[in-house]
Structure formats: structure tokens, C-alpha cells
Scaffold this active site. Structure first.
Site, mmCIF file in Angstrom:
data_model
loop_
_atom_site.group_PDB
_atom_site.id
_atom_site.type_symbol
_atom_site.label_atom_id
_atom_site.label_comp_id
_atom_site.label_asym_id
_atom_site.label_seq_id
_atom_site.Cartn_x
_atom_site.Cartn_y
_atom_site.Cartn_z
ATOM 1 N N GLY A 15 0.925 -1.102 0.129
ATOM 2 C CA GLY A 15 0.017 0.073 -0.110
ATOM 3 C C GLY A 15 0.713 1.279 0.051
ATOM 4 N N THR A 143 5.037 1.781 6.120
ATOM 5 C CA THR A 143 3.718 1.423 6.469
ATOM 6 C C THR A 143 3.021 2.478 7.144
ATOM 7 O OG1 THR A 143 2.456 -0.247 7.015
ATOM 8 C CG2 THR A 143 4.290 -0.175 8.139
ATOM 9 N N ASP A 145 0.568 1.609 8.716
ATOM 10 C CA ASP A 145 0.187 0.730 9.770
ATOM 11 C C ASP A 145 1.040 0.902 11.108
ATOM 12 O OD1 ASP A 145 -2.315 -0.114 8.541
ATOM 13 O OD2 ASP A 145 -1.162 -1.711 7.469
ATOM 14 N N MET A 189 -7.791 2.912 8.932
ATOM 15 C CA MET A 189 -7.135 1.541 8.511
ATOM 16 C C MET A 189 -6.462 0.858 9.887
ATOM 17 S SD MET A 189 -5.519 2.347 4.779
ATOM 18 C CE MET A 189 -6.633 2.258 3.303
ATOM 19 N N GLY A 190 -6.115 -0.119 9.533
ATOM 20 C CA GLY A 190 -5.489 -1.109 10.561
ATOM 21 C C GLY A 190 -5.984 -2.422 10.762
ATOM 22 N N GLU A 246 -10.598 -0.546 11.123
ATOM 23 C CA GLU A 246 -11.193 -1.490 10.220
ATOM 24 C C GLU A 246 -11.156 -2.892 10.636
ATOM 25 O OE1 GLU A 246 -9.352 -0.693 6.381
ATOM 26 O OE2 GLU A 246 -7.285 -1.748 7.241
ATOM 27 N N GLN A 301 -6.330 8.867 4.207
ATOM 28 C CA GLN A 301 -5.571 8.831 5.282
ATOM 29 C C GLN A 301 -4.088 8.404 4.836
ATOM 30 O OE1 GLN A 301 -6.652 5.510 7.761
ATOM 31 N NE2 GLN A 301 -8.033 5.167 6.181
ATOM 32 N N ARG A 302 -3.879 7.833 3.749
ATOM 33 C CA ARG A 302 -2.441 7.406 3.367
ATOM 34 C C ARG A 302 -1.923 8.208 2.184
ATOM 35 N NH1 ARG A 302 -3.403 1.357 0.778
ATOM 36 N NH2 ARG A 302 -3.710 2.072 -1.464
#
Length: 413
Positions: A15, A143, A145, A189-190, A246, A301-302
Site C-alpha cells: 500500500g 507502512t 500501519d 485503517m489497521g 477497520e 489517510q494514506r
């Protein structure tokens, strides 16, 4: 191995983030200045570009455009989700990689990505060592994340966290203007780690945060969630903002999004997430009768480079440069990591971690940072994350809009 002379290959995978190209800029600019590196290539769509012999000659790019990569979101070379089989099972891809590396005299390989990408990087590194082809392999982390093992934080996380915190603050102001009840459920996200969702607490640090925050590290119970929201509404004139990951799951490990429907899988077998905010918002509307909104931050968000953290951009650019310097100095089979220094002022230095430790190992939010029966995070998280989101770092404007990098992408033949 030291004193290798030859070309280098850089590829991006997984991603995208708003700063992943800052890593690319760091690798490219540093590599172009190294006398032992005879050519600099960028693979199209990650490892698949190597396998398909499709990559770009970075030496033909304008330096000004390479500099602009620092402020350009997404993966400039194109990304991929491609899982290499274990070489012991099928070494076809590995033999092809060695064939391509020999053909173009590639002695340095840099792979930019998250957990799965570091797994790919680790597999290639180990195979290269056995193949007899000398090639220094370094993983360049990324990432949003923030779940890579061995590094204080991950390139891309801070900017995504800043975007989430800012958005929560803005939604907080917007959702409370009316004298009628309103419930907002915001989805971050996550998959297994709640670092992004926890970023909502940064908004709370400024008095405009969420009332409830749910991370995937804690089992999620729908009935308890409804009661949590009702309690907040009873205290706040019918208003409540909840931020959920998520990846929230019930006590049996079942994804909440899977409780109401099926989900697809990517090439690594990961569930393709999203939709939990809308699901929970509809449920709350049914249970309370209040107006509800489900807000999925999704790609925004990314890729929100307009809110990029200066700390994040500069550290990420430096990580790319550090990867090249390490490889030229003879390091291989390592990933570049961040190590936070002791002291009252924030300072981070680069270190190297064996790839096999970084690959497929997830770092989750410490349980002691998750408080209020799993509905919020502590001040310790804020102390950890706040230094990372400092500063502003945007692309220059052209006609009022950001001027992102425009690469020529001249294919190597």
C-alpha cells in the site's frame, strides 16, 4: 560485501503512503552520487517489474523532479502485491531474478514496503547469498500501519496519523453545530494493529477528539459498543464521535465486517477490509433513532500529502539515503530502522535490523496504553506520537494546486 561495483535496483511494494516517494528520492539521489554504483534503476510495480524486466533509468530523470518526489504521494514507480513462494517449494521466480540481475550487473537491491514486502526482501536476500551472485540487499521500511517490528515507528505513519487527528478535529466541530442528536463513526485503517486508530487521541489532546476509540488489539462486542455510545450521548446532548479500526474483531476473532457479509482476499491471503463504519452507523441509527454518519477515511489517510509531517518526510528521505550508504559499505540482508534516543527532546537515529526479524512480525499497540475498558488510549501514546507529527512539508503550488513530481520513466532496454 564491500566494494561491489555495479547497478542498483529500487522497487516499491504494498500500500502506498503520502511519503513513500521520499524514500525513493533518498535512494535515488544518494545512489546517483555513489561512485561504486554505475546505474540506478527503478522497477515498475515492485518485484514484478524485475521479473518482467520492466524498469526505468533513473539517471535520465531531472534532479528537480527527483527532489519533488519528497512531496509526492503514492508510489511513483507503481506498486504490487505479489507473494514469492518459498524457494524450497518453487525457485522459478528466484532464478529469474538472478538472471535479470546478472544481465544488468545489479549489485545493490532496495525493496521499499511493509511486512509482506520485507518478507519478499528477506527471501531474495537469502537466495542471493546461496546463488553465488554478490548483491547487497537492504529493506527500506514503509507502512502507515506502523506495525513493523524493530523500529520505533514506520515511514508514513506520522503523516497518516496527522491526517486522522486533523480530520477528527474538523469532524468534531462540524458534527456538533446542530441542536439535534448526531452520532459519527469514523473508520481508520489497521488490520491487526491500532496505531492509526489511536491517532484520534491526538485530536483529543487538543480538546476536539473522539469520545470513544476502538483498536483491534481488544475484542469488540457490538452490544457493549451500542451501550458505550448511548452513555456518551446521554452526557453530551445526543452527540457522540467514535473512531474504530477497520480490523476490529469479536472475541472469537471474527472480523466485524464479516458478521454482516463476506470479504475478499488479496494475494497474501489478507481480508480486504472496509465498511465497518457504515455498518456500525446503520446499527446505531436502528438502536437509537438518532441521525448517524459512517465516515471511512479509506485511501485519503494514506495519500493526504497536504497534511504530511515534516518530521516524517525528512526522516523518510534520510532512511532512503541510509539504505544506500549501508549497502555500499557492505551491509546486506538488513532493514533500515528508526531508534528513538533518550532525552527530553525528540531525536531519532537510523540502525539496521536483520531482515528475517522484520519480515512478517507485527508490532501492536501496547496493552497498557489501551484504557477505559478498551475504549480509549492513554497519554503515553500521545507522548509517543506527538513528536512524530511536527512540522509542515508540502509540495510547491502551481496555479494554486500542488506540483507533484513528473518522471519521464524511460524504460531500460
Amino acid at each position: 560485501m564491500k566494494n561491489l561495483v555495479g547497478a542498483c535496483m529500487f522497487a516499491q511494494s504494498g500500500g502506498p503512503t503520502s511519503v513513500i516517494n521520499a524514500s525513493a528520492a533518498g535512494v535515488f539521489i544518494e545512489a546517483l552520487g555513489q561512485e561504486n554504483i554505475t546505474a540506478v534503476y527503478g522497477a515498475a510495480h515492485g518485484i514484478r517489474g524485475v521479473l518482467n524486466e520492466e524498469f526505468y533509468d533513473i539517471g535520465k530523470e531531472d534532479m528537480a523532479e527527483l527532489e519533488l518526489l519528497k512531496y509526492t504521494p503514492s508510489s511513483a514507480l507503481g506498486s504490487v502485491r505479489y507473494k514469492l513462494k518459498d524457494a524450497s517449494v518453487d525457485d522459478t521466480d528466484y532464478k529469474r531474478i538472478v538472471e535479470v540481475f546478472k544481465k544488468y550487473n545489479i549489485r545493490y537491491f532496495f525493496y521499499n514496503g511493509g511486512n509482506d514486502s520485507m518478507d519478499t526482501c528477506n527471501k531474495i536476500s537469502k537466495y542471493m547469498a546461496k546463488s553465488g551472485w554478490d548483491c547487497n540487499v537492504i529493506g527500506v521500511p514503509k507502512t502507515i500501519d506502523n506495525d513493523l517490528y524493530g523500529t520505533d515507528h514506520c515511514p508514513g505513519y506520522a503523516s497518516a496519523a496527522k491526517y486522522i487527528a486533523t480530520t477528527v478535529m474538523e469532524v468534531n466541530l462540524d458534527a456538533k453545530v446542530y441542536d439535534t442528536p448526531m452520532i459519527c463513526v469514523i473508520e481508520a485503517m489497521g488490520r491487526n494493529a491500532g496505531w492509526l486508530t489511536a491517532a484520534a487521541a491526538l485530536a483529543g489532546h487538543k480538546g476536539l477528539g473522539a469520545d470513544l476509540i476502538y483498536l483491534p488489539e481488544v475484542a469488540f462486542d457490538i452490544d457493549t459498543f451500542v451501550e458505550d455510545v448511548k452513555k456518551v450521548c446521554a452526557k453530551n446532548n445526543g452527540k457522540c464521535i467514535a473512531v474504530v479500526s477497520e480490523g476490529i474483531r469479536d472475541k472469537d476473532g471474527k472480523l466485524i465486517v464479516e458478521l454482516v457479509g463476506s470479504v475478499g482476499r488479496d494475494s497474501f491471503g489478507h481480508a480486504q477490509l472496509g465498511g465497518v463504519a457504515a455498518t456500525l452507523a446503520n446499527l446505531l441509527k436502528e438502536k437509537t433513532g438518532y441521525k448517524t454518519r459512517g465516515i471511512e477515511l479509506s485511501l485519503m489517510q494514506r495519500c493526504g500529502a497536504h497534511l504530511a509531517s515534516k518530521v516524517d518526510v525528512e526522516e523518510t528521505f534520510g532512511a532512503g539515503r541510509a539504505a544506500v550508504k549501508a549497502a555500499v559499505n557492505g551491509e546486506t540482508d538488513k532493514m533500515v530502522c528508526y531508534e528513538r534516543q533518550e532525552g527530553s527532546e525528540y531525536k531519532c537515529e537510523y540502525k539496521l535490523l536483520p531482515l528475517e526479524l522484520a519480515a512478517n512480525t507485527e508490532k501492536t499497540v501496547p496493552q497498557e496504553w489501551i484504557i477505559n475498558n478498551g475504549t480509549y488510549v492513554s497519554d503515553e501514546f500521545v507522548k509517543y506520537a506527538l513528536p512524530l507529527i511536527q512540522g509542515d512539508c508540502k509540495a510547491p503550488l502551481e496555479d494554486g494546486l500542488p506540483r507533484f513530481a513528473k518522471l519521464k520513466k524511460v524504460l531500460v532496454k
